[in-house]
Every structure is written in structure tokens, then in C-alpha cells.
Design a protein around this motif. Structure first.
Motif, mmCIF file in Angstrom:
data_model
loop_
_atom_site.group_PDB
_atom_site.id
_atom_site.type_symbol
_atom_site.label_atom_id
_atom_site.label_comp_id
_atom_site.label_asym_id
_atom_site.label_seq_id
_atom_site.Cartn_x
_atom_site.Cartn_y
_atom_site.Cartn_z
ATOM 1 N N GLY A 1 -40.495 -32.490 19.864
ATOM 2 C CA GLY A 1 -39.835 -31.108 19.750
ATOM 3 C C GLY A 1 -39.693 -30.404 21.235
ATOM 4 N N ALA A 2 -38.490 -30.040 21.529
ATOM 5 C CA ALA A 2 -38.702 -29.435 22.949
ATOM 6 C C ALA A 2 -38.141 -27.690 22.586
ATOM 7 N N GLY A 3 -38.829 -27.137 21.810
ATOM 8 C CA GLY A 3 -38.746 -25.605 21.779
ATOM 9 C C GLY A 3 -39.890 -25.253 22.682
ATOM 10 N N ILE A 4 -40.215 -23.747 22.585
ATOM 11 C CA ILE A 4 -41.143 -23.312 23.302
ATOM 12 C C ILE A 4 -42.717 -23.955 23.331
ATOM 13 N N CYS A 5 -42.779 -24.246 21.806
ATOM 14 C CA CYS A 5 -44.204 -24.889 21.941
ATOM 15 C C CYS A 5 -44.540 -26.156 22.411
ATOM 16 N N GLY A 6 -43.443 -27.004 22.005
ATOM 17 C CA GLY A 6 -43.555 -28.552 22.495
ATOM 18 C C GLY A 6 -43.308 -28.446 24.193
ATOM 19 N N LEU A 7 -42.541 -27.544 24.828
ATOM 20 C CA LEU A 7 -42.480 -27.440 26.247
ATOM 21 C C LEU A 7 -43.498 -26.989 26.769
ATOM 22 N N SER B 1 -49.676 -12.563 26.248
ATOM 23 C CA SER B 1 -48.373 -13.551 26.112
ATOM 24 C C SER B 1 -47.901 -13.411 27.541
ATOM 25 N N VAL B 2 -47.582 -12.077 28.107
ATOM 26 C CA VAL B 2 -46.804 -12.003 29.382
ATOM 27 C C VAL B 2 -47.306 -12.785 30.581
ATOM 28 N N ASP B 3 -48.676 -12.679 30.475
ATOM 29 C CA ASP B 3 -49.587 -13.491 31.533
ATOM 30 C C ASP B 3 -49.407 -14.891 31.313
ATOM 31 N N GLN B 4 -49.402 -15.458 29.969
ATOM 32 C CA GLN B 4 -49.304 -16.739 29.545
ATOM 33 C C GLN B 4 -47.986 -17.365 30.070
ATOM 34 N N GLY C 1 -46.146 -16.755 21.403
ATOM 35 C CA GLY C 1 -47.318 -17.302 21.406
ATOM 36 C C GLY C 1 -47.232 -18.817 21.620
ATOM 37 N N GLY C 2 -45.901 -19.322 22.030
ATOM 38 C CA GLY C 2 -45.952 -20.731 22.509
ATOM 39 C C GLY C 2 -46.736 -21.235 23.604
ATOM 40 N N PRO C 3 -46.516 -20.471 24.803
ATOM 41 C CA PRO C 3 -47.341 -20.987 26.029
ATOM 42 C C PRO C 3 -48.860 -20.992 25.899
ATOM 43 N N LYS C 4 -49.230 -19.937 25.092
ATOM 44 C CA LYS C 4 -51.065 -20.029 24.720
ATOM 45 C C LYS C 4 -51.179 -21.093 23.840
ATOM 46 N N THR C 5 -50.219 -21.420 22.827
ATOM 47 C CA THR C 5 -50.403 -22.623 21.922
ATOM 48 C C THR C 5 -50.490 -24.091 22.706
ATOM 49 N N GLY C 6 -49.486 -23.798 23.466
ATOM 50 C CA GLY C 6 -49.445 -25.435 24.369
ATOM 51 C C GLY C 6 -50.587 -25.395 25.312
#
Ligand code: FAD
Length: 412
Positions: free
Chosen positions: A10-16, A117-120, A383-388
Motif C-alpha cells: 500500500g503506497a498511501g501516506i502510511c505505507g510510504l 504532525s507538522v514536525d513529523q 498521523g501517517g508519518p508518525k505511524t510509519g
């Protein structure tokens, strides 16, 4: 930690995000998507980096509000009635989460995920081509009047607890701050110092190129199944060819539910269908992103036009566009911005992957070697970048006790 061979689905924000952080940790990473980067919800969302989105949809009173909405033709929530038998168990769990105690617990967990989030996003993209899509901005809530703002007191209490104190403006100040707002808005509430994405589709494409620039692989392939040996994943089976792996990350948004079933894991994930209208070459643009509280949609000044996004239609993942919510969104936009003119408009529908407790699933599913990174409902872009990052840390054995609220096995 030993370098592993990892497949991210999955290449959405979470997978990327997971793929980039895993690559930076030294792993061999292959990211697959059946339709290419940003084909799902990560393309069409409202683009808000909503650190303040700590109020779950299931806030107290939702049962009554939801019922009122469902019998109205002009409400931001609707239901595909043919899907009701399938949705009923999820709805029952969702409503059980609408007590004050549970809402506050969920809100605190959301704050943990979203507050930086913005920092992430900046950390994910620093020094790369993807930086260009992140903008600093304030965020506004346009209310018809101050009484409507006061009626939202519960939400603002939760936001205050999370550290966000609003600036409340009414009277002529409103149009001085945001000239695009017509007379229908007499109270504008603002939080300063946030951010938004100016072109979510381009952002996903850029992130995929960042992964490749940093040595990862991006392939167009559809996950069909898995090979498990002694309960652990050894291959992701695709329509193309089998991809051997030590570990996998499942980040396929709403489509993660049928894929998780291949591992024998059942997750209560429902599609909250959402919509956008993007007005190209608009005669007016707001100076900042805003939540239009009457009509419940977000507006965001983007690179390619004015995007207005929102509405919730509970239903399935059929590709068929629902005209009802889209037409209502168009009517609401015309009511709030009566002078808006434009050349053309893009219509879009996508699926928010939603759990009944409004929290995503992050972490290993059983001892399968497959890590969940899905279920982010309305806040996945935020929340995607922090999740990653969390998923990459977990795979490297760096857990975090506070992450138990997002436990991928909590639904049994
Ligand atoms: C109208 C609307 C407005 C929104 N506004 C915001 C907002 O302002 N801020 C915010 O934070 N969030 C917002 N959201 C929510 C946010 O868009 C989602 O939570 C987020 O995009 C989910 O990202 P994801 O990576 O989990 O899934 P997705 O972006 O849906 O990506 C999943 C990917 O998996 C791929 N895939 C599926 N099945 C397979 C398979 N078998 N094999 C390989 N690949 C597969 C798909 O092609 C897709 O590219 C909004 C959502 C909607 C609908």
C-alpha cells in the motif's frame, strides 16, 4: 539490529512513511501498490495536518445526532441502507465508544499520535523533493454565530486539554481576517501555527520517488495472498510474482481488512465514504484552510485549486460514485461561498478506513511478522508519518509502552 528484507503493501501516506523510515533504518524495502502511489484516500483528502483532530466522531450524543442526520436529506452523514446488516455490529461497537470516559481516553490517544504532525512531515521530507508540498498555515473554524461555537463546547474542551487554545473573533473582524467568508459566517475561531499539504497527489508521488532515491524499490503489484511457515510470513504473493520477505507491513487503507483475513485476523474496519470537489481556477481563495461547521466540510487553498472535502457515507467499497452526498456538498459550498466562480471542478470519492474506536491499528498482528499500519479514519494524512516511524521502530525492536492503545490485536 540485523537488516531485513521487508515488503510494504500500500503506497498511501502510511505505507510510504513506513517504507521510507524502514529504508533509513537500513532495511531492504519493496513497496507495492496495485494502482501506484496515492491511489487511495491519500490522494483526495482535505490536506489538513490536523494535530488538533482529537475529537472522535463517536463523541457523546452521536447516537441522537446520527439518527437525526440519517432521516434528513441535508445532513453530512448518510448510510447505504443495503449495507446495514454488514455495518450493524460495527455500529454497535462504535456507539459503545461514545461515553464521556471512552471519548476522553480516545482523545488522549489521538493526541499522542497527532500532536507533532507538522514536525513529523518535515522530518520525513527534510532535504527532499517532497518538502515543496508542506505549507505552514493557521486553521479556522467558520461558525454561523457565537452560539454555534458555544454549542461545540465539548469538542473545544477536548482540544484545550490537548493544548490548543482558540482565538475567537466575531463581527466585522471575521471578514477582515478571511475576506472570502460571506455574511453567513459571523464567528471565526482560529488556531495559529499549523500546516497543510498543498497537493496530496503530488506529495504521494514525491514520497515514492524519495524512497527510490534513498535505495528502496517501488513496484506496481497487487497483494493476493501470503505464504506462512510456522505461523510467520515468508512471502507476499502478488499478481506479478511472489516477493520473499522476513517481515511485511500491511498499509492498504480500507483494503487492509480482506488482506488481514488472509492471515486469519479479523478487524472491524468500515468504509466511511468521503468526497471532494476541487474548483479549478477559482475566483476566490481563502488565506488559510478552514472547517465550515455548517455543512461540515473542510476548505483548503491548494496548488491546483480550491478543494472542498467532507461528508460521511457509511457503506461499502463499490467504485460507484454516490451523487447524493456530492450534490449536497456542492449545495453547501454554494451557500457559504455564493460568489465563487471557477473554470472546472474535479469530483472525487474515497474511503476512510475506520475502526469502531476511532484509533488505527499499529503493530504486529499476532507473531506473524506482519505489522499493521491502517485504520486511520479521518486523520491518516496527519498521523501517517508518525505511524510509519513507530512501525519502523517496532520492527527494530524499539517498542513504546504507550502504543498499547493502538494494539493491532485488540479486537481479538
Ligand atoms: C474526504 C476525505 C477527507 C479527508 N481529509 C483528511 C485531512 O484533511 N487530514 C487527514 O489527516 N486525513 C484526512 N482524511 C483521511 C485520510 O485521507 C486517510 O486516513 C489516509 O489517506 C489513509 O491512508 P492509508 O495510507 O492508510 O490508505 P490509502 O491512502 O487508502 O492507501 C491504501 C493503498 O493501498 C493500495 N492497495 C489496496 N489493496 C492493495 C493490494 N491488494 N495490493 C497492493 N496495494 C493495495 C491502494 O491502491 C492504495 O494506494 C480524509 C479522507 C477523506 C475520504
Amino acid at each position: 539490529m540485523q537488516a531485513q528484507n521487508i515488503v510494504v503493501v500500500g503506497a498511501g501516506i502510511c505505507g510510504l512513511s513506513a517504507a521510507i523510515w524502514l529504508r533509513r533504518a537500513g532495511h531492504t524495502v519493496t513497496l507495492i501498490d496495485r494502482d501506484g502511489p496515492g491511489a487511495g484516500a491519500s490522494y483526495g483528502n482535505a490536506g489538513l495536518l490536523a494535530e488538533w483532530a482529537v475529537v472522535p466522531v463517536s463523541e457523546p450524543g452521536i447516537a441522537w445526532t446520527g439518527l437525526k442526520y440519517l432521516v434528513s436529506r441535508d445532513a453530512p452523514l448518510s448510510l447505504q441502507w443495503s449495507q446495514l446488516p454488514r455495518l450493524a455490529p460495527w455500529l454497535a461497537q462504535f456507539l459503545r465508544n461514545s461515553t464521556d470516559t471512552r471519548t476522553r481516553r480516545i482523545s488522549s490517544a489521538l493526541s499522542h499520535l497527532l500532536h507533532d504532525s507538522v514536525d513529523q512531515h518535515r522530518a520525513l521530507t527534510r532535504g527532499t523533493r517532497a518538502e515543496r508540498c508542506i505549507a505552514s498555515s493557521d486553521i479556522g473554524w467558520a461558525y454561523p454565530n457565537r452560539a454555534a461555537y458555544h454549542a461545540d463546547a465539548y469538542s473545544w474542551e477536548l482540544r484545550r486539554i490537548a493544548g490548543y487554545t482558540p482565538e475567537v473573533n466575531d463581527g466585522p473582524e471575521v471578514q477582515e481576517i478571511e475576506p472570502m467568508l460571506g455574511p453567513a459566517t459571523t464567528c471565526l475561531v482560529r488556531l495559529k501555527g499549523h500546516g497543510h499539504i498543498t497537493n496530496p497527489g503530488a506529495y504521494m508521488a514525491d514520497l515514492a520517488r524519495v524512497l527510490e532515491d534513498e535505495g528502496g524499490t517501488v513496484r506496481r503489484a497487487e497483494m493476493r495472498d501470503v505464504t506462512m511457515v510456522d505461523g510467520r510470513i515468508t512471502q507476499v504473493l502478488t499478481d506479478e510474482r511472489p516477493l520473499p520477505c522476513d517481515t511485511a507491513v500491511l498499509a492498504a487503507g480500507i483494503w487492509s481488512e480482506p488482506l488481514a483475513r488472509k492471515l486469519g485476523v479479523r478487524v472491524p474496519l468500515v468504509a466511511e465514504r468521503g468526497f471532494h470537489l476541487e474548483f479549478q481556477n477559482p475566483s476566490q481563495m481563502p488565506t488559510m484552510p478552514m472547517m465550515m461547521t455548517s455543512g461540515k466540510f473542510a476548505v483548503n487553498p491548494m496548488q491546483l485549486g480550491l478543494r472542498c472535502a467532507g461528508m460521511v457515507e457509511l457503506g461499502g467499497t463499490s467504485e460507484k460514485m454516490s451523487r447524493g452526498p456530492l450534490n449536497l456538498l456542492a449545495r453547501n459550498v454554494a451557500r457559504v461561498f455564493p460568489d465563487l466562480r471557477y473554470d472546472s471542478v474535479e469530483e472525487w470519492m474515497g474511503y476512510r478506513p475506520s475502526t469502531p474506536d476511532s484509533l488505527p491499528l499499529i503493530g504486529e498482528m499476532g507473531a506473524s511478522g506482519v505489522f499493521a499500519a491502517f485504520g486511520h479514519q479521518h486523520i491518516g494524512l496527519t498521523g501517517g508519518p508518525k505511524t510509519g516511524r513507530w512501525v519502523a521502530d517496532m520492527i527494530d525492536g524499539r517498542g513504546n509502552a504507550e502504543l498499547h492503545t493502538f494494539d493491532a490485536n485488540r479486537f481479538g
